[in-house]
Design a protein around this motif. Structure first.
Motif, PDB file in Angstrom:
ATOM      1  N   PHE A 231      61.541  31.347  77.738  1.00  0.00           N
ATOM      2  CA  PHE A 231      59.873  32.175  77.546  1.00  0.00           C
ATOM      3  C   PHE A 231      60.989  33.878  76.933  1.00  0.00           C
ATOM      4  O   PHE A 231      61.856  34.279  77.094  1.00  0.00           O
ATOM      5  CB  PHE A 231      58.773  32.613  78.109  1.00  0.00           C
ATOM      6  N   HIS A 232      60.788  34.232  76.003  1.00  0.00           N
ATOM      7  CA  HIS A 232      60.265  35.455  75.138  1.00  0.00           C
ATOM      8  C   HIS A 232      59.465  35.777  74.588  1.00  0.00           C
ATOM      9  O   HIS A 232      58.746  35.726  73.269  1.00  0.00           O
ATOM     10  CB  HIS A 232      61.805  35.898  74.299  1.00  0.00           C
ATOM     11  N   GLU A 233      58.776  36.950  74.284  1.00  0.00           N
ATOM     12  CA  GLU A 233      57.322  36.786  74.538  1.00  0.00           C
ATOM     13  C   GLU A 233      57.674  38.341  73.423  1.00  0.00           C
ATOM     14  O   GLU A 233      58.263  39.324  73.191  1.00  0.00           O
ATOM     15  CB  GLU A 233      56.458  38.145  75.917  1.00  0.00           C
ATOM     16  N   VAL A 234      56.801  37.852  72.263  1.00  0.00           N
ATOM     17  CA  VAL A 234      56.489  38.768  70.500  1.00  0.00           C
ATOM     18  C   VAL A 234      55.401  39.793  70.774  1.00  0.00           C
ATOM     19  O   VAL A 234      53.964  38.659  71.387  1.00  0.00           O
ATOM     20  CB  VAL A 234      57.209  38.260  69.849  1.00  0.00           C
TER      21      VAL A 234
ATOM     22  N   PHE B 117      52.859  40.242  67.789  1.00  0.00           N
ATOM     23  CA  PHE B 117      52.983  39.872  66.555  1.00  0.00           C
ATOM     24  C   PHE B 117      51.048  40.704  66.151  1.00  0.00           C
ATOM     25  O   PHE B 117      50.339  39.519  66.040  1.00  0.00           O
ATOM     26  CB  PHE B 117      52.990  38.292  65.813  1.00  0.00           C
ATOM     27  N   THR B 118      50.800  41.853  65.744  1.00  0.00           N
ATOM     28  CA  THR B 118      49.864  43.068  66.337  1.00  0.00           C
ATOM     29  C   THR B 118      48.946  41.763  64.326  1.00  0.00           C
ATOM     30  O   THR B 118      47.575  41.285  65.213  1.00  0.00           O
ATOM     31  CB  THR B 118      49.301  44.429  66.505  1.00  0.00           C
ATOM     32  N   ASP B 119      50.454  41.337  63.837  1.00  0.00           N
ATOM     33  CA  ASP B 119      49.491  41.054  62.383  1.00  0.00           C
ATOM     34  C   ASP B 119      50.160  40.390  61.929  1.00  0.00           C
ATOM     35  O   ASP B 119      51.692  40.178  61.581  1.00  0.00           O
ATOM     36  CB  ASP B 119      48.821  42.012  61.401  1.00  0.00           C
ATOM     37  N   PRO B 120      50.228  38.742  62.506  1.00  0.00           N
ATOM     38  CA  PRO B 120      51.486  37.830  62.080  1.00  0.00           C
ATOM     39  C   PRO B 120      51.881  37.608  60.393  1.00  0.00           C
ATOM     40  O   PRO B 120      52.910  37.008  60.735  1.00  0.00           O
ATOM     41  CB  PRO B 120      50.695  36.615  62.764  1.00  0.00           C
ATOM     42  N   TRP B 121      51.258  38.727  60.213  1.00  0.00           N
ATOM     43  CA  TRP B 121      50.979  38.256  58.221  1.00  0.00           C
ATOM     44  C   TRP B 121      50.860  39.820  57.727  1.00  0.00           C
ATOM     45  O   TRP B 121      51.671  39.188  56.394  1.00  0.00           O
ATOM     46  CB  TRP B 121      49.511  37.938  57.563  1.00  0.00           C
ATOM     47  N   ASP B 122      51.642  40.505  57.824  1.00  0.00           N
ATOM     48  CA  ASP B 122      52.205  41.957  58.211  1.00  0.00           C
ATOM     49  C   ASP B 122      53.639  42.036  58.035  1.00  0.00           C
ATOM     50  O   ASP B 122      54.423  42.069  59.191  1.00  0.00           O
ATOM     51  CB  ASP B 122      51.499  42.672  58.631  1.00  0.00           C
ATOM     52  N   PHE B 123      54.201  41.686  56.706  1.00  0.00           N
ATOM     53  CA  PHE B 123      56.146  41.644  56.777  1.00  0.00           C
ATOM     54  C   PHE B 123      56.244  42.345  57.505  1.00  0.00           C
ATOM     55  O   PHE B 123      57.479  41.835  58.343  1.00  0.00           O
ATOM     56  CB  PHE B 123      56.271  41.429  55.324  1.00  0.00           C
ATOM     57  N   GLU B 124      56.622  43.577  57.489  1.00  0.00           N
ATOM     58  CA  GLU B 124      56.967  44.316  58.181  1.00  0.00           C
ATOM     59  C   GLU B 124      57.350  44.378  59.559  1.00  0.00           C
ATOM     60  O   GLU B 124      57.841  44.921  60.642  1.00  0.00           O
ATOM     61  CB  GLU B 124      56.394  46.038  57.918  1.00  0.00           C
ATOM     62  N   GLN B 125      55.831  44.005  60.077  1.00  0.00           N
ATOM     63  CA  GLN B 125      55.830  43.990  61.650  1.00  0.00           C
ATOM     64  C   GLN B 125      56.230  42.909  62.289  1.00  0.00           C
ATOM     65  O   GLN B 125      57.146  43.709  63.279  1.00  0.00           O
ATOM     66  CB  GLN B 125      53.540  43.901  61.828  1.00  0.00           C
TER      67      GLN B 125
ATOM     68  N   TYR C 202      58.387  41.425  61.065  1.00  0.00           N
ATOM     69  CA  TYR C 202      60.125  41.676  60.923  1.00  0.00           C
ATOM     70  C   TYR C 202      61.014  42.978  61.981  1.00  0.00           C
ATOM     71  O   TYR C 202      61.835  42.038  62.475  1.00  0.00           O
ATOM     72  CB  TYR C 202      60.409  41.571  59.278  1.00  0.00           C
ATOM     73  N   SER C 203      60.430  43.001  61.887  1.00  0.00           N
ATOM     74  CA  SER C 203      60.239  44.856  63.066  1.00  0.00           C
ATOM     75  C   SER C 203      60.617  44.095  64.903  1.00  0.00           C
ATOM     76  O   SER C 203      61.678  44.411  65.055  1.00  0.00           O
ATOM     77  CB  SER C 203      59.511  45.947  63.031  1.00  0.00           C
ATOM     78  N   GLU C 204      59.765  43.323  64.410  1.00  0.00           N
ATOM     79  CA  GLU C 204      59.779  42.209  66.375  1.00  0.00           C
ATOM     80  C   GLU C 204      60.649  41.395  66.045  1.00  0.00           C
ATOM     81  O   GLU C 204      61.250  41.495  67.431  1.00  0.00           O
ATOM     82  CB  GLU C 204      58.223  42.419  66.502  1.00  0.00           C
ATOM     83  N   LEU C 205      60.586  40.567  65.368  1.00  0.00           N
ATOM     84  CA  LEU C 205      61.990  39.899  65.532  1.00  0.00           C
ATOM     85  C   LEU C 205      63.132  40.121  65.015  1.00  0.00           C
ATOM     86  O   LEU C 205      64.289  39.634  66.536  1.00  0.00           O
ATOM     87  CB  LEU C 205      62.144  38.842  64.140  1.00  0.00           C
ATOM     88  N   PHE C 206      62.785  41.597  64.220  1.00  0.00           N
ATOM     89  CA  PHE C 206      64.772  42.753  64.804  1.00  0.00           C
ATOM     90  C   PHE C 206      64.886  42.681  66.467  1.00  0.00           C
ATOM     91  O   PHE C 206      67.122  42.685  66.127  1.00  0.00           O
ATOM     92  CB  PHE C 206      64.254  42.982  63.891  1.00  0.00           C
ATOM     93  N   ASP C 207      64.080  42.988  66.657  1.00  0.00           N
ATOM     94  CA  ASP C 207      64.307  43.780  68.428  1.00  0.00           C
ATOM     95  C   ASP C 207      64.576  42.376  68.330  1.00  0.00           C
ATOM     96  O   ASP C 207      65.358  42.727  70.168  1.00  0.00           O
ATOM     97  CB  ASP C 207      63.207  44.410  68.760  1.00  0.00           C
TER      98      ASP C 207
END
Length: 531
Positions: free
Chosen positions: A73-76, A78-86, A88-93
């Motif tokens: 498991f890896h917890e992410v 996504f405060t707003d799963p439709w916000d591209f910037e947010q 992308y940043s989470e997946l980049f991290d």
């Protein structure tokens, strides 16, 4: 080598029915571990904090159908799963935190679950190799096998896909042909340069510097680059061109950067300037070497910051343009002389291409001759061609040392225009060609030619690039040697004339050898300079 799949928990697709009924539905993260020909050693399951229970259920079900698969498991968040910037940043991290061991594991990036935004982000991170793997897509199966479904592995190295590679090759070939105006040129160096320029035009937005003699075709080529970029959707703005040699004083500043009303005497109204007109488009500054140092400084800032101050204004203007600069001068020498800014040259010299003169690619004269004939025919509305004997006679002269082509393709265009205009019934006769040859010889002899100008002579013998690298002394030396050789019966005869004094002080003379040594310094032979 083990296989690891990185996947996002499907909050809807992985939750399909309660208790045993869930086994009757296709669930992507469970199904990918049920493929007979795909052994998944590890599934890295990205999930949001509120879905840990669903993730545990998926892990338990995978343990039943694929006990050899480890689920991590890896917890992410996504405060707003439709916000591209947010997203992308989470997946980049995640891509930076996860310890990828590419020497031990092969990685597949599952893009079936998650929102469309998340799927796009996974694609982008994989394409840029932040996620070092191949894309992996699953889909439901048929009625006979509804729960397992099927999968597809997508390698982003598109060159491995024959049909796509063929399409890319064809598109590049069409782009190269377009930049050459459809002319089937033979000169290897020219063709190689155009092929790279086509790639740069499509992939880069950085400044381009195009050098070459007057009439070599810089403006026409730049217009083709603009049209190509416009066709590919890379530009939406205008094509703006200006010859900097026509700009002086306040006029230069005003023309390029615009001015505020009252900025100088005669500034009755405000003016936008060409940089603003080129916003989202392409600006071609021909003869950029003619710009003054003040204009060069403002241009450098406009290139780097995409903003500048119009003349007399305190308010910045923004313009996002691509710059192509042209010149027939040696900018490096101008930097040494202090008349061209070194920092500006460094900025515009990222991509630099020199257009060879017509004489340097004389093997391309014949296809360019046909191009000029077709261009005239389109303008005149009727076909124009040579009689057989007339064409042979014209080409024989055109490729000979007598044809100087001082103005390069402009001379060729003017020559074809004259013959085509005077042709009877659209046929250029041998007598018309003979008249044109006399006209060209007279025209070239009236002006400065390689027979009297040391620089033109050096360019004709060595090519423009090599000619620019030798001293004026050497240019005059080559001119004098050539004039003597052209009026000598042999290399020995030329040597006797050139070394007429020093040879008297030698016991034995070998004038041919002495002349040969001088010519070898410039990689020339007697035949090169005697014609």
């Amino acid at each position: 080598m083990g296989l690891t799949v990185v996947s996002i928990l499907g909050t809807n697709l992985d939750r399909r029915g309660k208790q045993v009924k869930r086994w009757e539905k296709w669930r992507p993260n469970v199904a990918l571990c049920q493929q007979e020909d795909l052994i998944v050693d590890c599934l890295v399951l990205l999930h949001e904090k509120g879905y840990k229970k669903l993730a545990e259920q998926v892990k338990g079900d995978i343990a039943i159908i694929s006990p050899e698969t480890e689920v991590v498991f890896h917890e992410v968040n996504f405060t707003d799963p439709w916000d591209f910037e947010q997203v992308y940043s989470e997946l980049f991290d995640f891509s930076q935190q996860f310890q990828f061991k590419t020497d031990q594991h092969e990685y597949l990036i599952h893009i079936t679950t998650g929102t469309h935004v998340a799927q796009i982000c996974l694609y982008l991170l994989t394409e840029t190799n932040y996620l070092p793997g191949k894309l992996f897509q699953t889909s439901p199966g048929n009625k006979e096998n509804p729960t397992v479904g099927k999968y597809q592995i997508i390698d982003l190295d598109l060159s491995k896909y024959d049909q796509i590679a063929s399409r890319f090759h064809q598109e590049r070939k069409e782009g190269v042909d377009y930049l050459k105006s459809g002319i089937q040129t033979s000169n290897h160096e020219f063709n190689k340069m155009i092929e790279q320029l086509e790639k740069v035009s499509v992939l880069s937005e950085e400044p381009v510097l195009i050098t070459g003699a007057t009439g070599a075709g810089k403006t026409q080529l730049v217009k083709k680059i603009y049209d190509l970029k416009k066709q590919r959707g890379l530009l939406s703005g205008n094509f703006v061109v200006i010859n900097c040699a026509t700009l002086h004083g306040d006029k230069a500043m005003s023309t390029l950067f615009g001015h505020k009303k009252g900025a100088f005497t005669g500034a009755i109204t405000a003016r936008n300037g060409l940089l603003l007109e080129a916003n989202s488009g392409l600006l071609f500054l021909d003869e950029i070497a003619e710009l003054g140092l003040d204009e060069q400084a403002m241009l450098l800032r406009a290139i780097e910051e995409k903003s500048y101050l119009p003349l007399g204004s305190d308010n910045e203007i923004k313009s996002d343009f691509q710059l192509i600069a042209g010149t027939n001068k040696n900018l490096n020498q101008m930097v040494i002389e202090g008349v061209f800014r070194e920092d500006l040259l460094a900025r515009i010299n990222l991509w630099s291409y020199r257009l060879p003169s017509l004489k340097e690619r004389i093997e391309d004269l014949e296809p360019n001759l046909d191009y000029e004939l077709n261009k005239f025919a389109k303008k005149a509305g009727h076909l124009v061609s040579f009689n057989k004997g007339a064409r042979d006679k014209y080409i024989e002269f055109a490729v000979s040392p007598q044809a100087l082509w001082n103005a390069n393709f402009r001379d060729l265009n003017s020559s074809v225009t004259r013959m085509a205009t005077l042709s009877e019934g659209g046929r250029i006769s041998q007598s018309l060609v003979e008249e044109e040859i006399i006209r060209l010889k007279d025209y070239w002899s009236d002006g400065v030619s390689a027979n009297s100008d040391p620089k033109l002579n050096a360019i004709e013998l060595l090519g423009e690039m090599a000619a620019n690298e030798i001293d004026l002394f050497d240019q005059y030396l080559l001119l004098g040697i050539r004039q003597v050789c052209q009026n000598s019966k042999s290399m020995a005869d030329a040597g006797r004339k050139l070394f007429n004094q020093s040879r008297l002080n030698k016991r034995s003379t070998n004038d041919s050898h002495r002349l040969k040594q001088v010519l070898q310094k410039y990689n020339l032979s007697f035949d090169d300079v005697s014609q």
